[in-house]
Scaffold this motif. Structure first.
Motif, PDB file in Angstrom:
ATOM      1  N   SER B  41      28.472  41.335  47.238  1.00 45.02           N
ATOM      2  CA  SER B  41      29.721  40.965  46.544  1.00 45.02           C
ATOM      3  C   SER B  41      29.616  39.482  46.220  1.00 45.02           C
ATOM      4  CB  SER B  41      30.943  41.260  47.416  1.00 45.02           C
ATOM      5  OG  SER B  41      30.867  40.538  48.626  1.00 45.02           O
ATOM      6  N   PRO B  42      28.781  39.191  45.243  1.00 43.94           N
ATOM      7  CA  PRO B  42      28.448  37.782  44.947  1.00 43.94           C
ATOM      8  C   PRO B  42      29.666  36.871  44.801  1.00 43.94           C
ATOM      9  CG  PRO B  42      27.033  39.228  43.696  1.00 43.94           C
ATOM     10  CD  PRO B  42      28.045  40.105  44.382  1.00 43.94           C
ATOM     11  N   CYS B  43      30.739  37.384  44.233  1.00 48.59           N
ATOM     12  CA  CYS B  43      31.891  36.493  44.054  1.00 48.59           C
ATOM     13  C   CYS B  43      32.847  36.617  45.225  1.00 48.59           C
ATOM     14  CB  CYS B  43      32.588  36.770  42.733  1.00 48.59           C
ATOM     15  SG  CYS B  43      33.380  38.371  42.663  1.00 48.59           S
ATOM     16  N   GLY B  44      32.415  37.296  46.299  1.00 45.61           N
ATOM     17  CA  GLY B  44      33.279  37.412  47.457  1.00 45.61           C
ATOM     18  C   GLY B  44      34.404  38.407  47.247  1.00 45.61           C
ATOM     19  N   LEU B  46      36.160  38.901  44.506  1.00 49.05           N
ATOM     20  CA  LEU B  46      37.263  38.385  43.679  1.00 49.05           C
ATOM     21  C   LEU B  46      37.402  39.135  42.351  1.00 49.05           C
ATOM     22  CD1 LEU B  46      36.503  34.650  44.335  1.00 49.05           C
ATOM     23  CD2 LEU B  46      38.539  35.861  45.110  1.00 49.05           C
ATOM     24  N   GLY B  47      36.507  40.022  42.105  1.00 50.55           N
ATOM     25  CA  GLY B  47      36.603  40.777  40.856  1.00 50.55           C
ATOM     26  C   GLY B  47      36.185  39.985  39.637  1.00 50.55           C
ATOM     27  N   ILE B  48      35.317  38.985  39.818  1.00 49.01           N
ATOM     28  CA  ILE B  48      34.944  38.191  38.661  1.00 49.01           C
ATOM     29  C   ILE B  48      33.468  38.274  38.327  1.00 49.01           C
ATOM     30  CG2 ILE B  48      36.838  36.546  38.912  1.00 49.01           C
ATOM     31  CD1 ILE B  48      34.763  34.588  40.096  1.00 49.01           C
ATOM     32  N   CYS B  49      32.639  38.684  39.279  1.00 53.08           N
ATOM     33  CA  CYS B  49      31.210  38.658  38.983  1.00 53.08           C
ATOM     34  C   CYS B  49      30.714  39.987  38.411  1.00 53.08           C
ATOM     35  CB  CYS B  49      30.395  38.290  40.217  1.00 53.08           C
ATOM     36  SG  CYS B  49      30.322  39.590  41.451  1.00 53.08           S
ATOM     37  N   GLY B  50      31.461  41.037  38.687  1.00 55.39           N
ATOM     38  CA  GLY B  50      31.068  42.341  38.152  1.00 55.39           C
ATOM     39  C   GLY B  50      29.838  42.920  38.813  1.00 55.39           C
ATOM     40  N   LYS B  51      29.383  42.305  39.897  1.00 57.52           N
ATOM     41  CA  LYS B  51      28.118  42.721  40.504  1.00 57.52           C
ATOM     42  C   LYS B  51      28.299  43.863  41.508  1.00 57.52           C
ATOM     43  CE  LYS B  51      25.230  39.641  38.715  1.00 57.52           C
ATOM     44  NZ  LYS B  51      25.483  38.195  38.782  1.00 57.52           N
ATOM     45  N   CYS B  52      29.544  44.257  41.802  1.00 63.75           N
ATOM     46  CA  CYS B  52      29.775  45.310  42.786  1.00 63.75           C
ATOM     47  C   CYS B  52      30.089  46.636  42.100  1.00 63.75           C
ATOM     48  CB  CYS B  52      30.898  44.918  43.741  1.00 63.75           C
ATOM     49  SG  CYS B  52      32.476  44.724  42.904  1.00 63.75           S
ATOM     50  N   GLY B  53      29.806  46.711  40.814  1.00 62.05           N
ATOM     51  CA  GLY B  53      30.111  47.937  40.071  1.00 62.05           C
ATOM     52  C   GLY B  53      29.339  49.145  40.606  1.00 62.05           C
ATOM     53  N   ARG B  79      33.100  51.394  38.361  1.00 60.21           N
ATOM     54  CA  ARG B  79      34.286  50.764  38.950  1.00 60.21           C
ATOM     55  C   ARG B  79      33.796  49.621  39.819  1.00 60.21           C
ATOM     56  NH1 ARG B  79      39.279  53.285  39.425  1.00 60.21           N
ATOM     57  NH2 ARG B  79      39.839  51.135  39.933  1.00 60.21           N
ATOM     58  N   LEU B  80      34.587  48.555  39.892  1.00 58.27           N
ATOM     59  CA  LEU B  80      34.227  47.455  40.774  1.00 58.27           C
ATOM     60  C   LEU B  80      34.653  47.835  42.184  1.00 58.27           C
ATOM     61  CD1 LEU B  80      35.181  44.306  38.663  1.00 58.27           C
ATOM     62  CD2 LEU B  80      32.969  45.465  38.892  1.00 58.27           C
ATOM     63  N   ALA B  81      33.699  47.913  43.094  1.00 60.93           N
ATOM     64  CA  ALA B  81      33.988  48.350  44.459  1.00 60.93           C
ATOM     65  C   ALA B  81      34.990  47.428  45.142  1.00 60.93           C
ATOM     66  CB  ALA B  81      32.685  48.406  45.253  1.00 60.93           C
ATOM     67  N   CYS B  82      35.009  46.176  44.750  1.00 57.22           N
ATOM     68  CA  CYS B  82      35.931  45.236  45.400  1.00 57.22           C
ATOM     69  C   CYS B  82      37.351  45.358  44.856  1.00 57.22           C
ATOM     70  CB  CYS B  82      35.432  43.802  45.250  1.00 57.22           C
ATOM     71  SG  CYS B  82      35.561  43.168  43.578  1.00 57.22           S
ATOM     72  N   GLN B  83      37.532  46.157  43.836  1.00 50.34           N
ATOM     73  CA  GLN B  83      38.848  46.259  43.205  1.00 50.34           C
ATOM     74  C   GLN B  83      39.485  47.632  43.405  1.00 50.34           C
ATOM     75  OE1 GLN B  83      40.201  43.468  41.051  1.00 50.34           O
ATOM     76  NE2 GLN B  83      38.730  42.564  42.459  1.00 50.34           N
TER      77      GLN B  83
HETATM   78  S1  FES Z   1      32.242  41.473  44.158  1.00 50.33           S
HETATM   79 FE1  FES Z   1      32.341  40.357  42.300  1.00 50.33          FE
HETATM   80  S2  FES Z   1      33.424  41.724  41.035  1.00 50.33           S
HETATM   81 FE2  FES Z   1      33.400  42.712  42.902  1.00 50.33          FE
END
Ligand code: FES
Ligand code: FES
Lengths: 588, 588
Positions: B41-44, B46-53, B79-83
């Protein structure tokens, strides 16, 4: 009185309004010089620089020569004083000219529209609010700054004069005064480095001059320099560094003489033979020293002066012309470019005479080039040879006086003869042929023997006599044969004979002093009418200027370099066979 | 069993095929982490990096959040796993990804086609005869060589792999191996230098990371550094040199981590605030240190790395982004460029929170920018402030427990809390407001007094307690007032009210951890629905990447820099009056 008067004519020179009397048939330049001793002849009256043009207000003169036609001065209402003879009372007017320095390495003048590849504007910041960088870009329609330009912006203040210069989309220099950019065209020769200082706004040559190539300390000829550079890379870098410095020193001198700041040089074009090109760039010479003589790099280079190692010219955008092959360099490209703008009727032959002569054939849509290993005799490396310019015998007339031969010599500069130049050597052989003092095989029929048993004739009899020996004749035979063989094979390969040639151009600073009649007599050039032969001087310098002042010319030069078909004859069996045959002179 | 079972759902993760049970409503990322602990979860989150899709194969999840809509992952079937929260038995699949380094300075990902401003080709000389320079030009359709490229040609041999790279008509590098060029996007911040290593063929970010700005040795804030540089020019040059070196060290680290040669970096884009920009270039700072704060140079620069003073990156073509004004730098241009590609409905407001906050308003055809002097409190310079990343409290929840307040804190990294970050400070003030522990004027109603008589609340009670004081609250009030006043005046000047705003973007690495609800509650951002608020992370980094991978984006950025209308409010009477009023919190 009557008979005398009929032989003399009066020449009046305006605007000075001085009149002199000269005999009919006198060259106009001699008449003018009697009235106005400083009247210039930058090319030494060879009819190639076009700088002696005058307006004829009254009087009938000799017909325009082929060079006058070539230079097209007639259409400007001018006659070349060095070409036209007076036969009538004459009134001429000298047009105003920028002062010109002492003649050096003149070139034929090609007139092309000024279309530089750098763009500049001058403006004043007083009219504008800050920030200045936007103005600097806007003025020249550029998008980006170089780092140097960004730093130079720091000097721009309110109410400040600014000159901004761009190459393409990048502004690469910003100065806080107004000036019209100068250009420097450079031709690096093995012996001399020629420089031309150009006003980039008008394309005018403001000054020209040369300096001896500082690489001479590593040997007169290219082969010794290559050998030294190959043995010790540090020597290569030293050659590079002294060359950079010589170019800068020459630039400084040229600018100083016409009272312009050397810093105003914002663009430069550099041409040179392939070895000079490689040395300038510090490129390894092994590939051009050995067969198949492929240059390490043959493409055009564009670079900031600073990156090339220039100091005085560090803010100059430098263009280095492409080369064609290991033996056909950027100087040949520049010469071919000059010929292109002379727009000769094909087929035309171009001979750039030198130790390594470049022979080119202009065809309908193609250009064929080759190099001929003429050897150094043709450049004056003969027994009484003279390398320097002053005192060199560049032309002779021979006359049989009993069993002896009397030579009338023409010397460069106002000085005593000190040696024989390349053109002098050719004229001696030609004159000896004409008066029947040598056979068709080159055997000297008359003369004395020196202590080594070598037969010779005395050209000038002084304390240290100037002589021409049987060996010298042989060397000239070899040289002319190499050149003759090359153009003969070239014509043969294209299914042409020398009678088909529409014109023959003799280029090179050596060529400037060569009389076409001598060149033709010994067989250096084909048997064509002399009105088809044109002496064009240091055409490589003219080409370097073209590359500098006109972007289309620069592109054209690149196209020529790219499409020129390079022929290799020198090492072939065909060449060897014909070369032996061509050692003989042609029966006239 | 039934009741328990109904509260729990099973989540299966493919391709690993591991299943875990979690309670309904659990965030998908937490469920996946139980199964696959290394799930990134590169952005922790926060739903901004899109890397947890992840791909949803089965199961019903919570509705897409606004950030998911923004990143448009839905259309990619992700889907973004963090969202997303799970409410059903679910099967997900993790798509293959290039390995990513530890989270640092993430940015929103903007997808643009790859259209670099450098061109390259790989080929093999075995197929061709010499000379190689012509091939090198032909392959990329260029005309000229730089001097560096000409020298590099010496290394090319027969049967050799070659990569040639051109900028415009000039080939500027030649390598004797095959590689896909890498790009380096750099955002020089006052505290951190962020770097992004890009595969220029695909536009993919291969790695990202940051290093502390080495100028920190001359002071945390920009003003002290400017003062030092103005007093001693050598210090300016030292700042420049250490910055160049830090960028290169970062580049080396980023390349090493993904096992790529740093030499493969052939192009770079650099953005930074105006002071960083001037320091990088070694430009005199006096004009931006004093009113009217006009940059010495604001235009884009393109230059060889060597000329800029880079050593490792000497063969890299470096683009330095334009700046807008003394207070609105290249980082702001990059942020605006990112926003441009998000294509928001006008009018939209962008707030880049920082000591010097940049506020921009995207209108139909115009962009208006201003800077707000927020002061350092907003970046965590509070009593128990934390500058570092690890251990910083970035968000709190407050709860009244009798007369005391209990804080639940969220901490960056897996470590004990060590201080309060900027977003943490905002969340503390917001939570104190929510639970009624401070008045609308910012007066703390509860808490203890320290030895100096300053009231405070304890956030974390440990050996060295973490506190938040009345003074800290005042500082946050001043900061939010500066920001609020700026966007209010900006809206007023355009005849707009905050209700008209279609979206509000919060940018900056500080902003990444800021919860919109807190920002809105204290008045930092306008009163708009939270689904109109987007957290976009270090958008300047995203913009630097855009400038690097797409030539049209680079041009667009230049256009934005050129046309952005810069407003100056900070020193006006209007500003001062409204600023005093805005010190109060808004009644919710
Ligand atoms: S962890 Fe960065 S968008 Fe989900
Ligand atoms: S002196 Fe007459 S043309 Fe040069």
């Amino acid at each position: 009185m009557r008979s005398l008067k009929s032989k003399m004519v009066k020449v009046t020179v305006k605007p000075q309004n001085v009149s002199v009397n000269v005999s009919k048939g006198t060259l106009l330049i001699e008449a003018i010089r009697k009235a106005i001793p400083w009247f210039p002849s930058p090319c030494g009256g060879l009819g190639i620089c076009g700088k002696c043009g005058v307006k004829i207000i009254k009087g009938e003169l000799s017909k325009p020569t082929s060079n006058e036609k070539l230079l097209n001065t007639i259409h400007e209402g001018l006659r070349l004083a060095c070409q036209a003879a007076v036969f009538d009372d004459t009134i001429v007017e000298i047009p105003y000219r920028e002062p010109v320095a002492f003649p050096t390495i003149s070139t034929i003048e090609i007139k092309v529209p000024v279309k530089p590849w750098i763009f500049w504007r001058t403006f004043e910041t007083s009219k504008y609010p800050k920030p200045f960088d936007k103005l600097v870009l806007e003025e020249v329609g550029a998008r980006y700054l170089s780092y140097a330009a960004a730093k130079e912006l720091a000097n721009v203040k309110l109410n400040s004069k600014v000159t901004t210069v761009a190459y393409g989309e990048i502004v690469y220099r910003v100065d806080t005064y107004h000036f019209e950019p100068l250009g420097l065209a450079v031709d690096i020769g093995t012996t001399k480095i020629a420089g031309y200082l150009i006003d980039l706004s008008t394309g005018t040559t403001l000054n020209e001059g040369f300096t001896l190539n500082p690489q001479l300390k590593y040997g007169d000829d290219i082969v010794s320099r290559m050998t030294i550079a190959l043995m010790d890379k540090r020597k290569l870098y030293d050659m590079r560094n002294v060359t950079l410095k010589s170019i800068e020193d020459l630039a400084k001198k040229l600018a100083l003489e016409v009272k312009k700041p050397v810093a105003n040089i914002t663009a430069a074009s550099i041409v040179g033979n392939t070895v000079m090109h490689h040395i300038l760039l510090g490129l390894d010479l092994s590939d051009i020293a050995f067969a198949p003589y492929i240059p390490k790099e043959s493409s055009p280079i564009i670079e900031y002066g600073s990156n090339l190692g220039f100091k005085i010219l560090k803010r100059t955008m430098v263009y280095i012309a492409p080369v064609i092959s290991g033996y056909v360099g950027g100087d040949a490209v520049a010469t071919l470019l000059t010929i292109h703008y002379l727009n000769p009727k094909p087929p035309s032959l171009i001979i750039d005479v030198g130790t390594n002569a470049e022979i080119s054939l202009f065809l309908e849509d193609r250009i064929v080039v080759a190099s001929a290993p003429a050897g150094p005799a043709i450049e004056g490396h003969v027994t009484s040879g003279s390398k320097g310019v002053q005192g060199a015998i560049y032309d002779v007339e021979a006359e049989k006086v009993g069993n002896n031969i009397k030579f009338n010599v023409k010397v460069l500069g106002e000085t005593e003869p000190s040696g024989i130049s390349g053109s002098g050597a050719v004229s001696i052989v030609s004159e000896l042929l004409r008066i029947g003092a040598i056979t068709v095989t080159g055997k000297l029929k008359t003369g004395d023997y020196d202590e080594k048993g070598v037969k010779y004739v005395k050209i000038v009899d002084s304390e240290k006599p100037i002589v021409f020996t049987q060996i010298d004749i042989r060397e000239i035979q070899k040289a002319k044969s190499a050149i003759q063989t090359t153009w003969q094979l070239m014509l043969e390969d294209e299914g042409l004979s020398e009678k088909d040639l529409e014109s023959v151009f003799i280029a090179g600073s050596f060529g400037s002093y060569l009389k076409p009649i001598h060149a033709r007599r010994i067989g250096l050039i084909p048997k064509v009418n002399l009105d088809k032969v044109f002496i064009i001087g240091n055409a490589a310098g003219a080409g370097a200027k073209l590359m500098l002042v006109n972007n289309e010319a620069r592109r054209k030069g690149e196209e020529i370099a790219f499409k020129a078909e390079h022929r290799v004859y020198a090492s072939t069996e065909r060449f060897k066979k014909l070369w032996i045959k061509n050692l003989n002179f042609r029966t006239v």
